[in-house]
Design an enzyme around this catalytic site. Structure first.
Site, PDB file in Angstrom:
ATOM      1  N   HIS A   1      52.528  29.176  65.475  1.00 16.94           N
ATOM      2  CA  HIS A   1      53.963  29.074  65.203  1.00 16.94           C
ATOM      3  C   HIS A   1      54.315  30.062  64.110  1.00 16.94           C
ATOM      4  CE1 HIS A   1      57.890  27.711  64.225  1.00 16.94           C
ATOM      5  NE2 HIS A   1      57.543  27.154  63.078  1.00 16.94           N
TER       6      HIS A   1
ATOM      7  N   HIS B   1      57.885  32.428  62.267  1.00 16.27           N
ATOM      8  CA  HIS B   1      59.321  32.696  62.232  1.00 16.27           C
ATOM      9  C   HIS B   1      59.507  34.197  62.373  1.00 16.27           C
ATOM     10  CE1 HIS B   1      60.488  28.707  60.007  1.00 16.27           C
ATOM     11  NE2 HIS B   1      59.756  28.517  61.091  1.00 16.27           N
TER      12      HIS B   1
ATOM     13  N   TYR C   1      42.693  43.714  86.267  1.00 16.25           N
ATOM     14  CA  TYR C   1      42.948  44.511  85.050  1.00 16.25           C
ATOM     15  C   TYR C   1      41.776  44.378  84.066  1.00 16.25           C
ATOM     16  CZ  TYR C   1      45.265  45.999  80.760  1.00 16.25           C
ATOM     17  OH  TYR C   1      45.590  46.622  79.597  1.00 16.25           O
TER      18      TYR C   1
HETATM   19 ZN   LIG Z   1      58.920  26.714  61.615  1.00 20.89          ZN
END
Ligand SMILES: [Zn+2]
Length: 234
Positions: free
Chosen positions: A95, A97, A227
């Protein structure tokens, strides 16, 4: 110390997010899971990356109970746990930003597949979740973020599109292991950036045709993928 090899992998994936410019200060987190032991290893909350050591990572069970570690786990742990339970094939979650993917998340727009870079990794547009309801934000916010992600994949294959934009928040990505989850976060940011420029050049740009999309995705991921190098050829 439990899971020493996975500790190195999870630390390395977290550092990769920083090296690739996806993470400011202590934003962002990556985790890995041992499916065999049913244990999750995640970045500690609020520890600067440059000081982070393998032993700082926190091990929890799938309910979030700390099994090993002195520090508090990342506050996004409940989101990661929901993803591990809902998507049984994944081995890692990341995760961030990161700027461009977060811009799409804030605009609450899915990222259309405009070209083959996107098609190589994501077999369709990268979806955006619905906004969380007030009561979902007020109670068990991080867990509800996970549920919103799972709902966004009700009719979408989470293995074929290993990333999502959480509305007004930012991207989560995943993969067969934590290294792949971090790699997918890096690719997602590149794809989000290119899509932004594509729309800047032509607001009416249309998504890549199905044929070219399938060609690129399937040559890398399909049963008949060709690939890269085969194991024998390495
Ligand atoms: Zn966050």
């Amino acid at each position: 110390m439990l899971l020493p090899a996975l500790r190195e992998e999870v630390l390395e994936a977290n550092l990769e997010l920083v090296r690739r410019g996806l993470v400011l200060y202590t934003f962002g987190n990556a985790s890995g899971i041992s499916r065999e032991k049913k244990l999750v290893l995640i970045k500690p909350s609020g520890v600067p990356y440059e000081e982070m050591k393998p032993e700082d990572l926190v091990i929890t069970d799938l309910e979030g109970k700390i099994v090993e570690g002195d520090l508090r786990p990342s506050s996004d742990l409940p989101t990661h746990l929901i993803l591990y339970k809902a998507f049984p094939k994944i081995g890692g979650v990341a995760h961030t930003h990161s700027e461009y993917a977060t811009a799409w998340a804030q605009a609450r727009r899915a990222i259309p597949c405009f070209g083959t870079t996107h098609a190589d990794y994501f077999h369709g547009s990268v979806p955006v979740t619905e906004m969380l309801k007030k009561k979902e934000v007020a109670g068990d916010y991080e867990e509800n973020t996970g549920h919103a992600i799972v709902r966004a994949f009700a009719r979408t294959d989470s293995d074929a599109i290993p990333a999502v934009l959480v509305a007004n928040h930012g991207p989560f990505s995943w993969g067969r292991d934590v290294k792949t989850a971090a790699h997918n976060a890096v690719i997602l940011e590149a794809v989000a950036r290119m899509a932004y420029f594509t729309m800047g050049i032509n607001r009416n740009a249309s998504a890549i045709g199905r044929e070219l999309h399938d060609k690129h995705y399937l040559r890398k991921h399909g049963k008949t993928a060709y690939y890269g190098q085969t194991k024998e050829a390495k």
